[in-house]
Design a protein around this motif. Structure first.
Motif, PDB file in Angstrom:
ATOM      1  N   ALA A 185      59.307  48.480  30.397  1.00 34.73           N
ATOM      2  CA  ALA A 185      58.310  48.077  31.392  1.00 34.73           C
ATOM      3  C   ALA A 185      58.980  47.678  32.700  1.00 34.73           C
ATOM      4  N   GLU A 186      60.084  46.934  32.618  1.00 32.64           N
ATOM      5  CA  GLU A 186      60.824  46.547  33.823  1.00 32.64           C
ATOM      6  C   GLU A 186      61.359  47.776  34.542  1.00 32.64           C
ATOM      7  N   MET A 187      61.927  48.699  33.798  1.00 38.21           N
ATOM      8  CA  MET A 187      62.499  49.916  34.392  1.00 38.21           C
ATOM      9  C   MET A 187      61.424  50.722  35.125  1.00 38.21           C
ATOM     10  N   VAL A 188      60.288  50.927  34.478  1.00 37.60           N
ATOM     11  CA  VAL A 188      59.211  51.700  35.093  1.00 37.60           C
ATOM     12  C   VAL A 188      58.689  50.991  36.341  1.00 37.60           C
ATOM     13  N   ALA A 189      58.554  49.673  36.260  1.00 37.86           N
ATOM     14  CA  ALA A 189      58.042  48.908  37.401  1.00 37.86           C
ATOM     15  C   ALA A 189      59.001  48.961  38.583  1.00 37.86           C
TER      16      ALA A 189
ATOM     17  N   GLY B 128      62.753  45.297  19.005  1.00 41.63           N
ATOM     18  CA  GLY B 128      61.696  46.112  19.586  1.00 41.63           C
ATOM     19  C   GLY B 128      60.972  45.425  20.717  1.00 41.63           C
ATOM     20  N   ILE B 129      60.891  44.101  20.677  1.00 43.05           N
ATOM     21  CA  ILE B 129      60.224  43.342  21.737  1.00 43.05           C
ATOM     22  C   ILE B 129      61.000  43.480  23.038  1.00 43.05           C
ATOM     23  N   LEU B 130      62.296  43.213  22.973  1.00 41.12           N
ATOM     24  CA  LEU B 130      63.161  43.366  24.144  1.00 41.12           C
ATOM     25  C   LEU B 130      63.102  44.791  24.672  1.00 41.12           C
ATOM     26  N   ALA B 131      63.185  45.783  23.775  1.00 36.44           N
ATOM     27  CA  ALA B 131      63.169  47.189  24.193  1.00 36.44           C
ATOM     28  C   ALA B 131      61.909  47.510  24.984  1.00 36.44           C
TER      29      ALA B 131
ATOM     30  N   LYS C 250      54.081  43.464  38.636  1.00 38.85           N
ATOM     31  CA  LYS C 250      53.610  44.374  39.687  1.00 38.85           C
ATOM     32  C   LYS C 250      53.292  45.766  39.149  1.00 38.85           C
ATOM     33  N   LEU C 251      53.508  45.970  37.841  1.00 38.45           N
ATOM     34  CA  LEU C 251      53.341  47.305  37.269  1.00 38.45           C
ATOM     35  C   LEU C 251      51.886  47.723  37.174  1.00 38.45           C
TER      36      LEU C 251
END
Length: 472
Positions: free
Chosen positions: A360-364, A352-355, A181-182
């Protein structure tokens, strides 16, 4: 002869000078002997490489030396991220993993990174044993090899692709439905191993994205493969010029480090990302535990920890120490200012992939830009600004360095020194909450000066005082 010495993240050297096939085979045999000493030779070893020159050849040679020692090699079919090797070690119950990578170093370097059976970077007692064995072997043939064909026939070589299992596990650690949804996301694997990992979950969900530098290039486009502000001007320009892009996500050459661009193309320091994610994970996911940071990493993390009433574990530089705390289930998140982090329930290795996906999840889910989230956090816990400089030493200054840092003054930058911490280097905590840290490089006449304060003006004064102390 080359003296083999492991640094904070393995043995690294310049190709064709000290990083040669002969020296690599000696190091691999030393690892094989170490594994045999621990009685783990029957478990096998995962072997991979990043996109550097000859990485695949070095990985194959390592497999042949291990096979010659009677140890099975699980050889990755393509270049593979460091955290994926860590994941595969744990998934298979392997004796360890060997990765040919020099991480963010310039392209003329390569390296051997060894991770034992617990999945994190090898601890000093392990690397000291491997160093000793390797250096004792110098000057003579001390290993035997089996060809790829012979190793296969004897069941000592298996080609694997750990990608799908890793990505499947990532689904349980990241809310990709929220990320969907971002909006449009920009990706930059910096010609390294992150391609196929950063983009695959987005392709699967038809999440809009644009991706650059997504082909293997051992020259890394002419820059060291480090996702820091100075090395990604093309990525910054891309995000700045496309108003639809909500976030920029980048990884380094072996995808264990991250780089984050906000929607306006501004680079967000890794220090601040770790603090933001700590706050987010505790608030949003209700994860319990403390936080680990290296001695060189921002105390903004400490302020967030105080807000939530959780302990802070300060470690020497080197992710192995943070990885230990992950395996002990003591922390929600662990991170270093050099853009490495992992979280509870994940691998004890920086990822780095997880980070990138957690940001992205946090911003979304928060519905705010990274800068808006950071300003909100500053309002809650106080503002912190941080910086790192490299100070070159003359031969005279290098000779005097140890005596100088062992006799630190009682006052620095017009403020009393409250505490001296020598976990790794010399760190001066000042009474106003600012601090500075001196860490000497182990490979060159350079001192890394870290500083932090509550304002840019105060930080400038702290850094200048640190510079004068070392160079003046």
């Amino acid at each position: 002869m080359t003296h083999i010495a492991f640094g904070t993240s393995g043995w690294r050297g310049i190709l064709c000078e000290d990083f040669t096939f002969d020296n690599v085979k000696i190091v691999i045999q030393a690892i094989a002997d170490h594994i045999a000493m621990n009685g783990e030779q029957g478990k096998g070893v995962v072997i991979g490489c990043d996109t550097r020159f000859m990485g695949g050849r070095f990985a194959q040679e390592a497999a042949q030396v291990l096979a010659g020692a009677g140890i099975k090699a699980f050889l990755c079919k393509r270049d593979v991220p460091t955290p994926v090797i860590s994941f595969e070690i744990l998934r298979r119950g392997a004796a360890g993993g060997i990765n040919f990578t020099a991480s963010h170093n310039p392209p003329e370097y390569n390296g051997v990174k060894y991770s034992p059976s617990w999945g994190g970077p090898a601890l000093p007692e392990t690397t000291r044993d491997i160093e000793r064995r390797a250096n004792e072997m110098q000057g003579g043939i001390c290993y035997k090899e089996l060809s790829v064909a012979e190793a296969g026939l004897r069941g000592l070589l298996e080609h694997i692709d750990p990608k799908e299992e890793y990505l499947k596990a990532l689904e349980s650690k990241v809310d990709f439905d929220a990320i969907a949804k971002l909006g449009k996301i920009a990706l930059n694997p910096l010609y390294g191993t992150g391609r196929g990992y950063l983009d695959a979950p987005l392709r699967h969900r038809n999440i809009p994205f644009v991706m650059i530098n997504d082909r293997p290039d051992p020259y890394f486009g002419g820059h060291p493969p480090e996702p820091s502000e100075s090395h990604i001007p093309d990525f910054i320009s891309l995000v700045q010029q496309d108003p639809e892009i909500k976030l920029g996500l980048s990884t380094d050459g072996d995808a264990d480090r991250f780089g984050i661009l906000d929607s306006d193309g501004s680079f967000i320091e890794p220090n601040y990302i770790i603090a933001l994610l700590l706050d987010y994970l505790i608030r949003s996911r209700k994860i319990e535990g403390g936080v680990a940071r290296s001695v060189a990493t921002s105390h903004l993390i400490d302020a967030v920890a105080r807000k939530h009433g959780v302990p802070v574990y300060e470690t020497p530089v080197g992710f192995k120490y943070i990885g230990e705390l992950i395996t002990q289930d003591k922390i929600v998140i662990g991170g270093e200012e050099s853009a490495g982090l992992t979280i509870k329930g994940h691998v004890p290795e920086k990822d780095g992939i997880l980070a990138c996906f957690l940001v992205a999840e946090m911003v979304a889910r928060e519905g705010k830009t990274v800068r808006e989230l950071l300003d909100k956090l500053y309002n809650e816990v106080g503002r912190v600004v941080t910086r790192r400089d490299n100070l070159s030493l003359s031969p005279q200054l290098e000779a005097a360095y140890s005596a100088k840092v062992n006799a630190v003054p009682a006052e620095v930058a017009d403020t009393k020194v409250k505490e001296v911490i020598r976990i790794d280097g010399t760190k001066l905590l000042l009474e106003d909450g600012s601090w500075m840290l001196f860490r000497k490089s182990g490979t060159e006449p350079v001192v890394r000066l870290y500083g932090e304060a509550s304002s840019n003006e105060r930080l400038a004064k702290v850094m200048e005082a640190g510079r004068k102390f070392i160079l003046g």
